[in-house]
Design an enzyme around this catalytic site. Structure first.
Site, PDB file in Angstrom:
ATOM      1  N   TYR A  37       5.928   8.328   0.904  1.00  0.00           N
ATOM      2  CA  TYR A  37       6.017   9.203  -0.269  1.00  0.00           C
ATOM      3  C   TYR A  37       4.836   8.974  -1.205  1.00  0.00           C
ATOM      4  O   TYR A  37       4.140   9.920  -1.594  1.00  0.00           O
ATOM      5  CB  TYR A  37       7.334   8.954  -1.001  1.00  0.00           C
ATOM      6  CG  TYR A  37       7.509   9.814  -2.226  1.00  0.00           C
ATOM      7  CD1 TYR A  37       7.659  11.198  -2.115  1.00  0.00           C
ATOM      8  CD2 TYR A  37       7.501   9.250  -3.511  1.00  0.00           C
ATOM      9  CE1 TYR A  37       7.813  11.989  -3.241  1.00  0.00           C
ATOM     10  CE2 TYR A  37       7.661  10.041  -4.634  1.00  0.00           C
ATOM     11  CZ  TYR A  37       7.810  11.411  -4.500  1.00  0.00           C
ATOM     12  OH  TYR A  37       7.952  12.195  -5.613  1.00  0.00           O
ATOM     13  N   LYS A  73       1.531  11.555  -1.930  1.00  0.00           N
ATOM     14  CA  LYS A  73       1.264  12.092  -3.269  1.00  0.00           C
ATOM     15  C   LYS A  73      -0.114  11.661  -3.782  1.00  0.00           C
ATOM     16  O   LYS A  73      -0.754  12.392  -4.546  1.00  0.00           O
ATOM     17  CB  LYS A  73       2.363  11.660  -4.245  1.00  0.00           C
ATOM     18  CG  LYS A  73       3.713  12.315  -3.974  1.00  0.00           C
ATOM     19  CD  LYS A  73       3.681  13.822  -4.196  1.00  0.00           C
ATOM     20  CE  LYS A  73       5.074  14.431  -4.184  1.00  0.00           C
ATOM     21  NZ  LYS A  73       5.040  15.885  -4.490  1.00  0.00           N
TER      22      LYS A  73
END
Length: 236
Positions: A159, A163
């Site tokens: 994650y 990002k």
């Protein structure tokens, strides 16, 4: 002139609240969602005449192109693109234990999906003066802040790194587009309790998280090529 916005991953969570807040401020909002049933239910539950469902799977280039054609049938310009859709599959998994297939799945949505959206919608955004592209990110993607312990120490490789890659997209597109527009920025809503993190306790409500995104999406200040949290510009 009518202002148009598209929000991805908007049938629930922060995206849903971003749609509501933009619609309440007079925007005609396209609620993008992968699942037609869930997306239509979200539109119905909002009960706002200026919200329209658009079927949109950001991992599917054909779905993206069809969404562009759908929106072009309604308007010849887009004022706001909010790239909100994202997944987090590797919470509670140590970086050394993550399967490469899972990493690919995360990047497929968060990075490649966002990239395809930016590329596909750039022509419509270029037709609107003062248009903006907002990429929803996380403060844990700031390498500087994460290394310094300035943010929540969730070492979520897939994650967070996906990002960080989205932040890189934000910077790259901003360099290419320069002052001609659209304005490109990354915004982290901060720790918000959503389905993404298993509704982890102690976070903002989805409405509060959405407020941060909407604040910068509608700001008079130019934040081209910046990543921001609620307090302002943060380091890469």
């Amino acid at each position: 002139m009518t202002k148009y916005a598209l929000v991805t991953g908007a049938n629930k969570g922060i995206g849903y609240e971003v749609v509501r807040q933009l619609a309440e401020r007079g925007y005609d909002v396209f609620l993008g969602a992968r699942n037609e049933e869930f997306g239509q239910k979200a539109v119905d539950s909002l009960g706002l005449s200026n919200v329209t469902f658009v079927q949109l799977d950001i991992t599917d280039s054909q779905s993206i192109q069809e969404s562009v054609r759908t929106i072009e049938g309604i308007t010849e310009h887009l004022d706001l693109l909010i790239n909100n859709a994202g997944i987090a599959l590797d919470f509670n998994i140590q970086p050394s234990e993550v399967k490469v297939e899972m990493l690919r799945d995360i990047f497929d949505v968060n990075f490649f999906g966002t990239f395809q959206m930016m590329q596909a919608y750039l022509p419509l955004l270029k037709k609107a003066e003062g248009s903006k592209m907002v990429n929803v990110t996380t403060d844990m993607a700031s390498q500087t802040m994460f290394a310094n312990g300035d943010v929540h120490p969730l070492n979520v490789l897939g994650y967070n790194s996906s990002k960080t890659a989205v932040n890189s997209l934000t910077l790259s597109f901003s360099k290419e587009l320069g002052s001609e527009g659209p304005e490109v920025m990354g915004v982290t809503p901060g720790f918000t309790s959503t389905e993404l993190n298993g509704n982890a306790p102690g976070g903002k409500t989805t409405a509060q998280g959405a407020e941060v995104i909407v604040k910068y999406a509608l700001s008079e200040t130019n934040y081209h090529g910046k990543i921001l949290n609620n307090d302002g510009i943060i380091p890469w």
